[in-house]
Design an enzyme around this catalytic site. Structure first.
Site, PDB file in Angstrom:
ATOM      1  N   ASP A  41       0.852  -1.195   0.000  1.00 59.18           N
ATOM      2  CA  ASP A  41       0.000   0.000   0.000  1.00 59.18           C
ATOM      3  C   ASP A  41       0.886   1.243   0.000  1.00 59.18           C
ATOM      4  O   ASP A  41       1.685   1.446   0.916  1.00 59.18           O
ATOM      5  CB  ASP A  41      -0.896  -0.036   1.245  1.00 59.18           C
ATOM      6  N   ASP A  45      -4.119   3.955   2.824  1.00 60.58           N
ATOM      7  CA  ASP A  45      -5.548   3.695   3.022  1.00 60.58           C
ATOM      8  C   ASP A  45      -5.822   2.257   3.443  1.00 60.58           C
ATOM      9  O   ASP A  45      -6.983   1.854   3.606  1.00 60.58           O
ATOM     10  CB  ASP A  45      -6.347   4.040   1.767  1.00 60.58           C
ATOM     11  N   ASP A  49      -2.052  -1.178  -3.790  1.00 61.50           N
ATOM     12  CA  ASP A  49      -2.311  -0.427  -5.019  1.00 61.50           C
ATOM     13  C   ASP A  49      -1.175  -0.654  -6.013  1.00 61.50           C
ATOM     14  O   ASP A  49      -0.161  -1.289  -5.694  1.00 61.50           O
ATOM     15  CB  ASP A  49      -2.508   1.063  -4.720  1.00 61.50           C
ATOM     16  N   ASP A 218      -9.797 -15.526 -16.407  1.00 65.11           N
ATOM     17  CA  ASP A 218     -10.636 -15.973 -15.297  1.00 65.11           C
ATOM     18  C   ASP A 218     -11.797 -16.816 -15.833  1.00 65.11           C
ATOM     19  O   ASP A 218     -12.414 -16.488 -16.842  1.00 65.11           O
ATOM     20  CB  ASP A 218     -11.180 -14.745 -14.558  1.00 65.11           C
ATOM     21  N   GLU A 277      -7.460 -20.173 -16.418  1.00 65.11           N
ATOM     22  CA  GLU A 277      -7.965 -20.685 -15.146  1.00 65.11           C
ATOM     23  C   GLU A 277      -9.128 -21.591 -15.509  1.00 65.11           C
ATOM     24  O   GLU A 277     -10.263 -21.159 -15.656  1.00 65.11           O
ATOM     25  CB  GLU A 277      -8.441 -19.565 -14.224  1.00 65.11           C
TER      26      GLU A 277
END
Length: 558
Positions: A41, A45, A49, A218, A277
């Site tokens: 991070d 927050d 990211d 995915d 996947e």
């Protein structure tokens, strides 16, 4: 009646294309998975990211990985950790912006790392502009809408269940129902619609133009549903995934979609890849996804789901290698990811987790490493209910909902408010004992799991017998619970021994230890680094009879 394949048989296509595909970088690559919100991070927050990932890329490069796979960072309401995408061409503000994505790709390439991004083609977010239009009656055929059953249409169109529990259908204001094989916030797309196909071709090109090196697809086994959407006739359908074919998964029609994507990827050059996947009931069905004109890799979930049992492991390895060899593809091994209990916990101990890692990294083909497994992180089993965010947990209906436990943010330092994850807190709480498992704590310890992974990846990259190739030579006549195989190549060979029992065993073999997941004894000096100048003879003499500690894996020079 058996389903007829809509694609060429493996024997038809493999021989003509396997030789051309035999040198791709992905065939023996080690690819590191980053779950973006839990990696690093940068702004405090509590959520990881893209800038945080970029700043920590040197860790992945030093580990010895060849590429990094990033989980979805697109604009999303985050109903399912970003796998509910509202805009495939935008970065969600919680993760940064497009400039951050561009900077990350460039920084990775400067470090010699390729970048694979997730793409989610089976469904969108309910907040996607298309679905909002569909609810208003515009472009509804882009999704799977059906009338309900019963006199007043108040019953779902069929008996399909969501992977997350409950029915796979939700009714809308006009009385019709839409399909969502996952959460209700994730409506399934209709891949028989030309708009859908054209849109994803455009999305692929957008990210390829930005410089990414490939896509992890995915639910690559989804997208196409059986004609007529027939009932399954039994409940608890999530437990059938990967065990039997279902009318909504592993339908033959998905292969035509993948062939189109392969052509698109190759239009950008030979090094852009697609990774499936795909949950399939057999290694042979899984191999269909990696035929020479389809995707480049497919995760081996049979290996991931295999118990800590020597005979079962050998059987899965043999079946996997045989199936992928039949289509000229590499096998792609994986032990952990963001959807399953971490393997250090799943196998019952950190020692077994280390041993499994050495076994995987010695096998021919490609391997995926999930963030934190190089630290030996266990599953976090005691998260408070109020912090958990897995939609399977939130929906209940008998689902375990354990995916939050493998997504707890990484510990980078032994102190600080988030063990170095960022300047603030973390979106899921970290156990205090993770301070001792942090990157900083393990870097100074030559016997740590982090150093074991670094040495294993270094050896795998340097030793001619590791990584490349497509076969292993098993040694028979060993005690129950023990596996041994040879990998040989011009310039040297490696003997790999795995002991899944709780006692040390002595084997009538000879070799010098290259690397071990558990201390061999004072005479062997513990884990051993390769000697200088690219020579792989160990620092101890060859001797007949090798000792393999309990729950361990050892690589021997032969």
């Amino acid at each position: 009646m058996a389903h007829e394949l809509t694609s060429p048989s493996p024997s038809d296509s493999a021989s003509s294309c396997a030789s051309a595909a035999g040198t791709g970088w992905w065939r023996d690559a080690v690819i590191y998975q980053v779950y973006v919100r839990s990696f690093a991070d940068s702004d405090g927050d509590g959520i990881g990211d893209l800038r945080g990932v970029r700043e920590r890329l040197p860790h992945i490069a030093r580990l010895g990985a060849d590429a990094v796979w990033l989980t979805p960072f697109y604009a999303s309401p985050q109903a399912d950790g970003g796998y509910d995408v509202a805009d495939y061409r935008a970065v969600d503000p919680v993760f940064g912006d497009l400039a951050d994505a561009d900077d990350l790709v460039r920084a990775a390439h400067e470090l010699g790392l390729k970048v694979i991004v997730d793409i989610v083609p089976n469904h969108t977010s309910e907040r996607h502009a298309w679905f909002e239009q569909a609810l208003a009656g515009v472009g509804r055929d882009r999704y799977v809408f059906r009338p309900g059953r019963g006199p007043d249409g108040s019953e779902p169109p069929n008996d399909w269940e969501s992977v997350f529990g409950g029915p796979a259908w939700t009714r809308v204001a006009d009385g019709s129902w839409y399909l969502h094989l996952f959460a209700p916030q994730q409506p399934d797309l209709n891949w028989r619609n030309d708009d859908v196909r054209a849109e994803f071709d455009s999305v692929f090109r957008f990210w390829l133009d930005l410089g990414v090196d490939g896509f992890r697809i995915d639910v690559a086994h989804g997208m196409v549903k059986a004609e007529g959407l027939p009932d399954i006739g039994q409940g608890q359908q999530a437990k059938l995934i990967g065990i039997q074919r279902l009318p909504f998964f592993d339908q033959d029609g998905v292969h035509e979609i993948h062939r189109g994507w392969r052509r698109l990827l190759e239009s950008y050059g030979p090094d852009r890849i697609g990774v499936a996947e795909a949950w399939a009931p057999t290694p042979e069905r899984l191999a269909l996804y990696v035929r020479p004109d389809e995707l480049h890799q497919a995760f081996n979930f049979q290996f991931l789901n295999c118990p800590w049992d020597a005979a079962a492991l050998r059987s899965v390895i043999d079946e996997s290698l045989r199936a992928t060899a039949s289509v000229g593809a590499p096998t792609t091994w994986v032990l952990s990811n963001h959807d399953v209990v971490r393997h250090a916990t799943r196998y019952g101990s950190p020692a077994r987790g280390r041993a499994a890692a050495l076994l995987m990294l010695a096998l021919p083909g490609s391997a995926y490493v999930y963030q934190g497994e190089e630290l030996g992180l266990p599953e976090v089993m005691d998260l408070p209910d109020e912090v958990r965010q897995d939609p399977a947990f939130l929906r209940g209906d008998g689902q375990d909902g354990l995916r939050d436990g493998c997504r707890v943010p990484l510990p980078w330092t032994a102190d600080g408010p988030s063990y170095g994850f960022g300047p603030g807190g973390t979106w899921l709480p970290q156990p205090p004992e993770w301070a001792a498992l942090s990157v900083a704590a393990q870097e100074a310890d030559p016997s740590s799991t982090l150093e074991l992974y670094r040495r294993a990846l270094r050896l795998r990259g340097e030793h001619p017998a590791l990584g490349a190739g497509d076969a292993v030579e098993w040694l028979d006549g060993l005690p129950e619970g023990v596996l041994a195989f040879r990998r040989t190549a011009p310039g040297g060979g490696v003997l790999v021994t795995l002991n899944t029992t709780e006692r040390e065993v002595e084997l009538p073999l000879s070799g010098a230890p290259l690397l071990t997941s558990a201390r061999l004894g004072d005479d062997a000096g513990g884990p051993v680094l390769p000697s200088p100048a690219g020579e792989f003879a160990a620092r101890v003499a060859y001797a007949p009879g090798v000792r393999v500690p309990a729950d361990s894996c050892v690589w021997w020079a032969i």
